[in-house]
Motif scaffolding. Structure first.
Motif, short mmCIF file in Angstrom:
data_model
loop_
_atom_site.label_atom_id
_atom_site.label_comp_id
_atom_site.label_asym_id
_atom_site.label_seq_id
_atom_site.Cartn_x
_atom_site.Cartn_y
_atom_site.Cartn_z
N GLY A 1 0.78 -1.05 -0.11
CA GLY A 1 0.24 -0.45 0.08
C GLY A 1 0.74 0.97 -0.42
N PRO A 2 1.76 1.04 0.75
CA PRO A 2 2.82 2.58 1.29
C PRO A 2 3.48 2.32 -0.29
N VAL A 3 3.84 2.20 -1.15
CA VAL A 3 4.91 2.00 -1.80
C VAL A 3 4.62 2.53 -2.60
N PHE A 4 2.70 1.51 -3.39
CA PHE A 4 1.48 2.58 -5.01
C PHE A 4 1.67 3.71 -4.31
N VAL A 5 0.70 4.39 -3.21
CA VAL A 5 0.97 5.51 -2.72
C VAL A 5 2.20 6.22 -3.06
N ALA A 6 3.07 6.00 -2.55
CA ALA A 6 4.57 6.30 -2.94
C ALA A 6 4.80 6.80 -4.49
N MET A 7 4.58 5.41 -5.28
CA MET A 7 4.70 5.70 -6.25
C MET A 7 3.32 6.89 -7.38
N LEU A 8 2.16 6.95 -7.09
CA LEU A 8 1.18 7.73 -7.07
C LEU A 8 1.51 9.12 -6.84
N MET A 9 2.32 9.22 -5.82
CA MET A 9 2.85 10.42 -5.85
C MET A 9 4.14 10.88 -6.67
N GLY A 10 4.55 9.89 -6.87
CA GLY A 10 6.13 10.35 -7.11
C GLY A 10 5.65 10.59 -8.84
N TRP A 11 4.20 9.69 -9.39
CA TRP A 11 4.08 9.79 -11.07
C TRP A 11 3.33 11.72 -10.80
N SER A 12 3.10 11.85 -10.25
CA SER A 12 2.08 13.23 -9.93
C SER A 12 3.10 14.23 -10.10
N ALA A 13 3.67 14.14 -9.06
CA ALA A 13 5.01 15.33 -8.55
C ALA A 13 5.65 15.38 -10.01
N LEU A 14 6.29 14.47 -10.68
CA LEU A 14 7.03 14.40 -11.81
C LEU A 14 6.35 14.80 -12.75
N TRP A 15 4.72 14.82 -13.54
CA TRP A 15 4.08 14.74 -14.46
C TRP A 15 4.85 15.81 -15.32
N PRO A 16 4.39 16.63 -15.06
CA PRO A 16 5.13 18.24 -15.88
C PRO A 16 6.05 17.76 -16.35
N LEU A 17 7.34 16.91 -15.92
CA LEU A 17 8.43 16.84 -16.94
C LEU A 17 8.72 15.57 -17.17
N ARG A 18 7.52 14.27 -17.27
CA ARG A 18 7.50 13.09 -17.83
C ARG A 18 8.46 12.89 -19.59
N SER A 19 7.87 13.72 -20.02
CA SER A 19 8.69 13.71 -21.58
C SER A 19 10.02 14.01 -21.74
N ARG A 20 10.93 15.31 -20.97
CA ARG A 20 11.98 14.94 -20.71
C ARG A 20 13.26 14.85 -20.30
N LEU A 21 12.43 13.91 -19.42
CA LEU A 21 12.63 12.82 -18.47
C LEU A 21 12.90 10.83 -19.46
N GLY A 22 12.09 11.32 -20.13
CA GLY A 22 11.78 10.14 -20.84
C GLY A 22 11.18 8.86 -20.57
N MET A 23 10.71 7.81 -20.53
CA MET A 23 9.69 6.74 -20.25
C MET A 23 10.97 6.44 -19.24
N LEU A 24 11.76 5.57 -19.27
CA LEU A 24 12.52 5.22 -17.99
C LEU A 24 12.91 5.71 -17.31
N GLY A 25 13.34 7.34 -17.08
CA GLY A 25 14.18 7.91 -16.06
C GLY A 25 12.27 8.31 -15.68
#
Lengths: 511, 244
Positions: free
Chosen positions: A9-33
């Motif tokens: 549970g805490p792992v997936f919530v953290a993953m969601l928080m990470g995806w959300s926080a980095l959302w504006p950067l996603r293209s510049r980070l690339g899929m892997l990053g």
């Protein structure tokens, strides 16, 4: 709640928080990053939840989690906006990759949770777990937490307690897997980016095989302590800096990727908050950032991209304690010392401009690359002086460290002989200090890390002989970094014929 | 770019580059070799355990409770490779931790407190907790005593005594029992026969005592209907004297 919910549970919530926080950067980070950054960056959201609960005096609960996530996401989005790193017209991240990332995380997490393998010591039992339990109940970052453990791992533990965990353990192995994947990604996106598949396979396969067969890496994958957190954040912060500001080729202007600079800053915050002495080790990525940023092409938003997320996360966590508990007294890390270091950290943001100014004023060149080497030399001289002045204690610390790392008492077997030998050979190959390369900064980073670790551990206490010695465990933080470095040297050597062939082909076509 | 072409080109590489590649290859092969040697112990341990179980059944003796993992973890190849670190164990159940004698003074209160808290949260009613009567015997010396380690460093044991650590288990009535600090094997067997813990609890004994090897403790719980009793038992009898 079930064991699986409590661990994942805490792992997936953290993953969601990470995806959300980095959302504006996603293209510049690339899929892997983007996907590899999501979990480690998302974990910082739990620290923000703890900071909020500390400030308002409520338990570390669902509301605190939500507010923590909002603080992290809003902060990251604001920094992305200020630095101009918003979603552009670059290749979007396919939605299937989210499913794949979640599936990999879920399956691996499930296997690890069902297997239930873990390792604990006094710190795990006496400190990390009780601090996490207490934090979840009271919602307070106490002086004890700040002085002995810092906030990140107690916060992650509190999140597990919130989900009904009786002992948080899966996250450590997941971070170990993340570390291994980061090494592969850094090699592929960095020194191996322009080489062929066979060379990629050899260099990445060799680096990963070395790492995952190494007993200390396996041990720390299960060890409920700060070491895997620190090792991952150290590697991530440095690696993202190198990807953000890659060595410029020829006369091309230096390029900056602010998205990776933001992730580097956030990772440096993770490094700072993983342990109390993280406040010292964070100056490794800070020094590398200053060196990399100090080019004539520097713009203020590049500096903001690295330092703003670092200061935003670290200051939020520390401010919550200063505002509620005041300036705490402690033997290990007291509030005054922490405040002083935090001040230096903020002042470091101006260092790239100071360097550029010095470079223009001094009669000799003093650019970023020269600065890093000079800093390492100056730090080594400082360490030597301090050791000479306190030789009685320092000699004992050196003797203990030497016996632990090389004498077999620290449980490392042949690891440090191998790594030191490879580092020395890399000095002979010229990779260690070759300017404008993928290898110079990692080499100097390793040296700087050990100088700082020597300052922290050699001057405070002499340590002890055995695997449990603090310096002995802290030395592990540099292992993934050194594996990346050796991989980068091998990549350069194996890629050289291809680079020569490409240059030859280009030359003949021009003729 | 074909592999053949890379090999051809490698012939013209500088000597130090070739030296680096050879050194990396040697390091990798050593690591792989050590890992393979350790991995080969697993089938050996399984076979060994099966043989002993079969022999025990034929002799009419109860089969060993040791697992393949325990046999594997005690093998010299594994111990040499693992380097004296603590061995992973399976979380959960009645088992909480193996605690070294050196660390017992720091950990005991927390261990007991954590167990008690866990059981209370699970809805249990805890009537008594068995704790050692003799604090000094438990800690090796009374808190505040100065020690001199093998490296010549003198340090003071600053950790809380059971009395203050017991703050974690406030509100829980405590019954003190006579405590034997260092048991020999026959005394352990006698204790086991009086309180048949091993037949009613999961037991995980992990190879050598970790770190300084000055003693290993194990937390048992005894199940009696809905009632559970916890006891922290010393299992290591010959401290090496490195630390305490």
């Amino acid at each position: 709640m079930s064991l699986i919910t409590a661990e994942l549970g805490p792992v997936f919530v953290a993953m969601l928080m990470g995806w959300s926080a980095l959302w504006p950067l996603r293209s510049r980070l690339g899929m892997l990053g983007y996907h590899l950054s999501a979990l480690p960056i998302g974990l910082l959201g739990w620290s923000m939840a703890g900071a909020f609960s500390t400030l308002v005096g409520r338990p570390f609960d669902a509301v605190a989690t939500l507010v923590g996530a909002i603080i992290l996401v809003a902060g990251c989005w604001a920094i992305a906006f200020v630095t101009g790193e918003r979603e552009g017209d670059e290749t979007p991240i396919p939605w299937k990759s989210y499913v794949a990332a979640a599936a990999v995380l879920g399956v691996l997490g499930l296997v690890l949770t069902v297997a239930r393998f873990t390792v604990s010591n006094n710190d795990s039992l006496m400190s990390y777990w009780p601090h996490g339990v207490a934090l979840q109940r009271t919602g307070m970052f106490t002086a004890g937490i700040m002085a002995t453990r810092s906030v990140l791992i107690p916060s992650v533990t509190a999140a597990h307690v919130l989900f009904g965990s009786k002992w948080a353990f899966t996250i450590y192995t997941l971070l170990a897997a993340n570390t291994a994947l980061w090494i592969a990604a850094l090699l592929l996106k960095g020194p191996l980016a322009r080489t062929d598949r066979t060379v990629k396979l050899i260099a990445v396969g060799g680096a990963l095989a070395f790492l995952i067969l190494e007993p200390s890496f396996i041990f720390h994958s299960f060890f409920v302590h700060s070491h895997m957190f620190s090792a991952l954040y150290l590697l991530m912060s440095l690696g993202c800096l190198w990807l953000a500001i890659p060595p410029a080729e020829g006369d091309e202007p230096q390029s900056y990727n602010n998205a990776f600079l933001i992730v580097a800053g956030l990772s440096a915050a993770g490094l700072t908050l993983s342990r109390p002495d993280g406040l010292a080790y964070v100056f490794v990525p800070v020094a590398v950032a200053i060196a990399a940023l100090a080019t004539p092409y520097l713009r203020s938003r590049n500096t903001v991209a690295f330092f703003a997320p670092l200061l935003f996360v670290v200051y939020t966590a520390y401010a919550s304690v200063y505002l509620t508990a005041g300036v705490w007294a402690a033997d290990k890390l007291d509030g005054v010392t922490a405040m002083g270091i935090l001040g230096v950290l903020a002042a470091s943001a101006f260092a790239p401009w100071i360097l550029l100014k010095l470079d223009s004023l001094l009669p000799f060149r003093f650019d970023g690359e020269r600065f890093l080497a000079t800093l390492v030399l100056a730090s080594a001289a400082l360490l030597g002086t301090i050791y000479a002045l306190r030789w009685e204690k320092a000699s004992l610390a050196l003797a203990n460290a030497s016996r632990n790392l090389f004498g077999g008492d620290g449980g490392y077997g042949y690891l440090w002989y191998s790594l030191v030998a490879l580092l020395l050979i890399s000095v002979l190959t010229g990779d260690a200090l070759r300017r404008g390369s993928w290898t110079r900064s990692p080499f100097l980073s390793v040296l700087l890390f050990f100088i700082l670790a020597g300052l922290v551990h050699g001057t405070s206490h002499p340590g002890r002989i055995g695997v449990g010695d603090s310096f002995n465990r802290v030395a592990f933080h540099a292992v993934p970094l050194m594996v990346f470095y050796v991989g980068a040297v091998v990549a350069r050597i194996l890629s050289a014929p291809i680079a020569d062939a490409v240059a030859e082909a280009e030359g003949s076509s021009q003729r | 770019m074909s592999e053949v072409r890379i090999v051809d080109r490698m012939r013209s590489r500088p000597f130090v580059d070739k030296l680096m590649l050879v050194a990396v290859l040697i390091v990798l092969l050593i690591g792989l070799g050590r890992f393979v040697r350790v991995a080969a112990v697993v089938p050996y341990a399984a076979y060994n355990l099966q043989q002993k179980t079969t022999a025990a059944k034929e002799a009419g003796r109860p089969p060993s409770k040791r697992t393949v993992f325990e046999v594997f973890a005690e093998h010299r190849y594994f111990r040499a490779w693992w380097g004296g670190r603590r061995v992973p164990y399976r979380a959960g159940g009645d088992y909480l931790a193996v605690v070294t004698h050196h660390s017992a003074n720091r950990t005991l209160g927390t261990v007991l407190g954590t167990v008690v808290e866990r059981e209370l949260e699970a809805g249990a009613r805890i009537d008594e907790v068995i704790v050692p009567e003799d604090v000094e015997a438990l800690l090796g010396a009374f808190p505040g005593t100065s020690f001199t380690g093998a490296d010549g460093v003198t340090f003071t044991n600053p950790w809380a005594s059971i009395g203050s650590s017991a703050g974690l288990i406030t509100e829980v009535p405590v019954t003190e029992r006579p405590y034997q600090p260092l048991l020999n094997e026959s005394e352990v067997a006698e204790l086991e026969s009086v309180t048949p813990l091993s037949s009613q609890t999961d037991r995980f004994l992990l190879a050598e005592p970790a770190e300084d090897g000055s003693g290993t403790w194990i937390l048992h719980s005894r199940v009696d209907g809905k009632r559970r009793t916890f006891i922290l038992m010393p299992l290591e009898f010959s401290p090496r004297g490195d630390e305490l």
